[in-house]
Write a protein that holds these residues in place. Sequence first.
Motif, PDB file in Angstrom:
ATOM      1  N   GLY A   9      80.132 114.595  27.252  1.00 35.37           N
ATOM      2  CA  GLY A   9      81.183 115.880  27.100  1.00 35.37           C
ATOM      3  C   GLY A   9      80.659 116.777  25.853  1.00 35.37           C
ATOM      4  O   GLY A   9      81.261 117.869  25.634  1.00 35.37           O
ATOM      5  N   LEU A  10      80.021 116.328  24.978  1.00 30.49           N
ATOM      6  CA  LEU A  10      79.611 117.048  23.804  1.00 30.49           C
ATOM      7  C   LEU A  10      78.636 118.114  24.339  1.00 30.49           C
ATOM      8  O   LEU A  10      77.334 118.146  24.679  1.00 30.49           O
ATOM      9  CB  LEU A  10      78.567 116.183  22.958  1.00 30.49           C
ATOM     10  CG  LEU A  10      78.541 116.832  21.410  1.00 30.49           C
ATOM     11  CD1 LEU A  10      79.820 117.302  20.785  1.00 30.49           C
ATOM     12  CD2 LEU A  10      77.712 116.157  20.597  1.00 30.49           C
ATOM     13  N   GLU A  11      79.236 119.244  24.355  1.00 28.73           N
ATOM     14  CA  GLU A  11      78.553 120.546  24.829  1.00 28.73           C
ATOM     15  C   GLU A  11      77.478 120.805  24.215  1.00 28.73           C
ATOM     16  O   GLU A  11      77.268 120.896  22.902  1.00 28.73           O
ATOM     17  CB  GLU A  11      79.368 121.570  24.807  1.00 28.73           C
ATOM     18  CG  GLU A  11      78.917 123.019  25.529  1.00 28.73           C
ATOM     19  CD  GLU A  11      80.047 123.985  25.840  1.00 28.73           C
ATOM     20  OE1 GLU A  11      79.810 125.047  26.457  1.00 28.73           O
ATOM     21  OE2 GLU A  11      81.128 123.896  24.693  1.00 28.73           O
ATOM     22  N   HIS A  12      76.361 121.191  25.063  1.00 23.98           N
ATOM     23  CA  HIS A  12      75.007 121.820  24.567  1.00 23.98           C
ATOM     24  C   HIS A  12      75.233 123.456  24.709  1.00 23.98           C
ATOM     25  O   HIS A  12      75.322 123.725  25.480  1.00 23.98           O
ATOM     26  CB  HIS A  12      73.738 121.464  25.183  1.00 23.98           C
ATOM     27  CG  HIS A  12      72.488 122.136  24.851  1.00 23.98           C
ATOM     28  ND1 HIS A  12      71.839 122.006  23.472  1.00 23.98           N
ATOM     29  CD2 HIS A  12      71.758 123.037  25.342  1.00 23.98           C
ATOM     30  CE1 HIS A  12      70.868 122.797  23.517  1.00 23.98           C
ATOM     31  NE2 HIS A  12      70.729 123.466  24.558  1.00 23.98           N
ATOM     32  N   ILE A  13      75.134 124.219  23.419  1.00 24.66           N
ATOM     33  CA  ILE A  13      75.127 125.529  23.726  1.00 24.66           C
ATOM     34  C   ILE A  13      73.833 126.338  23.255  1.00 24.66           C
ATOM     35  O   ILE A  13      73.617 125.905  22.120  1.00 24.66           O
ATOM     36  CB  ILE A  13      76.203 126.196  22.583  1.00 24.66           C
ATOM     37  CG1 ILE A  13      77.580 125.292  23.044  1.00 24.66           C
ATOM     38  CG2 ILE A  13      76.491 127.474  22.590  1.00 24.66           C
ATOM     39  CD1 ILE A  13      78.763 125.400  21.668  1.00 24.66           C
ATOM     40  N   PRO A  14      73.205 126.762  24.351  1.00 18.72           N
ATOM     41  CA  PRO A  14      71.856 127.651  23.623  1.00 18.72           C
ATOM     42  C   PRO A  14      72.126 128.430  22.526  1.00 18.72           C
ATOM     43  O   PRO A  14      73.016 129.249  22.610  1.00 18.72           O
ATOM     44  CB  PRO A  14      71.610 128.198  25.188  1.00 18.72           C
ATOM     45  CG  PRO A  14      72.160 127.521  26.321  1.00 18.72           C
ATOM     46  CD  PRO A  14      73.496 126.912  25.647  1.00 18.72           C
ATOM     47  N   ILE A  15      71.218 128.428  21.656  1.00 22.70           N
ATOM     48  CA  ILE A  15      71.353 129.204  20.599  1.00 22.70           C
ATOM     49  C   ILE A  15      71.522 130.821  20.748  1.00 22.70           C
ATOM     50  O   ILE A  15      72.460 131.683  20.157  1.00 22.70           O
ATOM     51  CB  ILE A  15      70.366 128.914  19.419  1.00 22.70           C
ATOM     52  CG1 ILE A  15      70.787 129.558  18.120  1.00 22.70           C
ATOM     53  CG2 ILE A  15      68.983 129.433  19.895  1.00 22.70           C
ATOM     54  CD1 ILE A  15      69.948 129.094  16.853  1.00 22.70           C
ATOM     55  N   GLY A  16      70.729 131.291  21.927  1.00 17.22           N
ATOM     56  CA  GLY A  16      70.776 132.615  22.332  1.00 17.22           C
ATOM     57  C   GLY A  16      71.970 132.946  22.793  1.00 17.22           C
ATOM     58  O   GLY A  16      72.745 133.911  22.405  1.00 17.22           O
ATOM     59  N   GLU A  17      72.767 132.077  23.769  1.00 17.44           N
ATOM     60  CA  GLU A  17      73.974 132.358  24.383  1.00 17.44           C
ATOM     61  C   GLU A  17      75.095 132.359  22.916  1.00 17.44           C
ATOM     62  O   GLU A  17      76.191 133.386  23.164  1.00 17.44           O
ATOM     63  CB  GLU A  17      74.324 131.334  25.153  1.00 17.44           C
ATOM     64  CG  GLU A  17      75.849 131.317  25.648  1.00 17.44           C
ATOM     65  CD  GLU A  17      76.006 130.133  26.605  1.00 17.44           C
ATOM     66  OE1 GLU A  17      77.176 129.525  26.651  1.00 17.44           O
ATOM     67  OE2 GLU A  17      75.255 129.686  27.418  1.00 17.44           O
ATOM     68  N   ALA A  18      75.031 131.457  22.083  1.00 12.21           N
ATOM     69  CA  ALA A  18      75.962 131.471  20.875  1.00 12.21           C
ATOM     70  C   ALA A  18      75.871 132.542  20.059  1.00 12.21           C
ATOM     71  O   ALA A  18      76.721 133.154  19.618  1.00 12.21           O
ATOM     72  CB  ALA A  18      75.731 130.228  20.196  1.00 12.21           C
ATOM     73  N   GLU A  19      74.730 133.148  19.653  1.00 10.46           N
ATOM     74  CA  GLU A  19      74.321 134.299  18.880  1.00 10.46           C
ATOM     75  C   GLU A  19      75.175 135.543  19.676  1.00 10.46           C
ATOM     76  O   GLU A  19      75.572 136.403  19.070  1.00 10.46           O
ATOM     77  CB  GLU A  19      72.812 134.544  18.691  1.00 10.46           C
ATOM     78  CG  GLU A  19      72.515 135.570  17.789  1.00 10.46           C
ATOM     79  CD  GLU A  19      71.214 135.448  17.444  1.00 10.46           C
ATOM     80  OE1 GLU A  19      70.802 136.220  16.058  1.00 10.46           O
ATOM     81  OE2 GLU A  19      70.474 134.969  18.012  1.00 10.46           O
TER      82      GLU A  19
END
Length: 265
Positions: A137-147
């Motif tokens: 459940g620890l979410e992986h968030i692409p850095i581009g999406e987060a930015e």
Amino acid sequence: MSCASATLVVWTSGWLHGLAASDDVLDALHTWAEQHEVVADDDGTATALDLPGPDEAPVGPALLLAALRRAGATSARLALPVPGDVRGLGGKGPLSTCALRSGEALVIPSVHIGLVPKIVADGVMRWTVFDLPSSNGLEHIPIGEAEHGLGAALREATAALASLDVAKHRPNVRKEIADLATANSHLPWPAAMPPRALRVLQRAAEVDAIVQVARSDSPGGAMSASAMSARTDALKPLSEAVRRARCAAVDEAVRVLADTGAGRH
């Protein structure tokens, strides 16, 4: 600002992949406290890692690093739990409870542990090591999406806050925000730290500074309850975007450090 857990995640990952010395890790931690100590939350975890248990005297973080090496740790991840979202912390239990109280934690899925920092005395930070039943459940968030999300949330919240006159009684609000944003701008990071991760962490610090100033702005008697509620609602997506961006930036740093370390062997 960043947090102690982010510092330990990045530097420990760099050390595990041969890109930092153990002294580098320890020096980086001094940003957050003059002294750091480590203790296991339960006897089982203490025995598994050969660390002191809850009723024993804590040890220094150098022994934690040695324990991670012996256990075959590969890399760590940052968790920034909030009420309603403690994903990746093994469900309800001591780790998620303590992490939620602290607002931060790091998890090392390869050895099934999580660590939570806490200031226990003036200049002393204690890292408690917990069993991690599962990191699912620890979410992986692409850095581009987060930015991208950080920029979008900032535009929306800035417009909302402007309509609420957050700075109406704060003539020095821009300086306050700038001071907060640069408070940890000179944190030490490994030489192989990716520039994009650094950029996102700095942008997150700038956005978080706006959130902090907006929250601390005294509404005064003239602000209605509905306006106060609107301000809170405007800040929620901004806080979430900051949280996601920080986790994504640290994940990206860990990934690049692992790849760089692998390329050296």
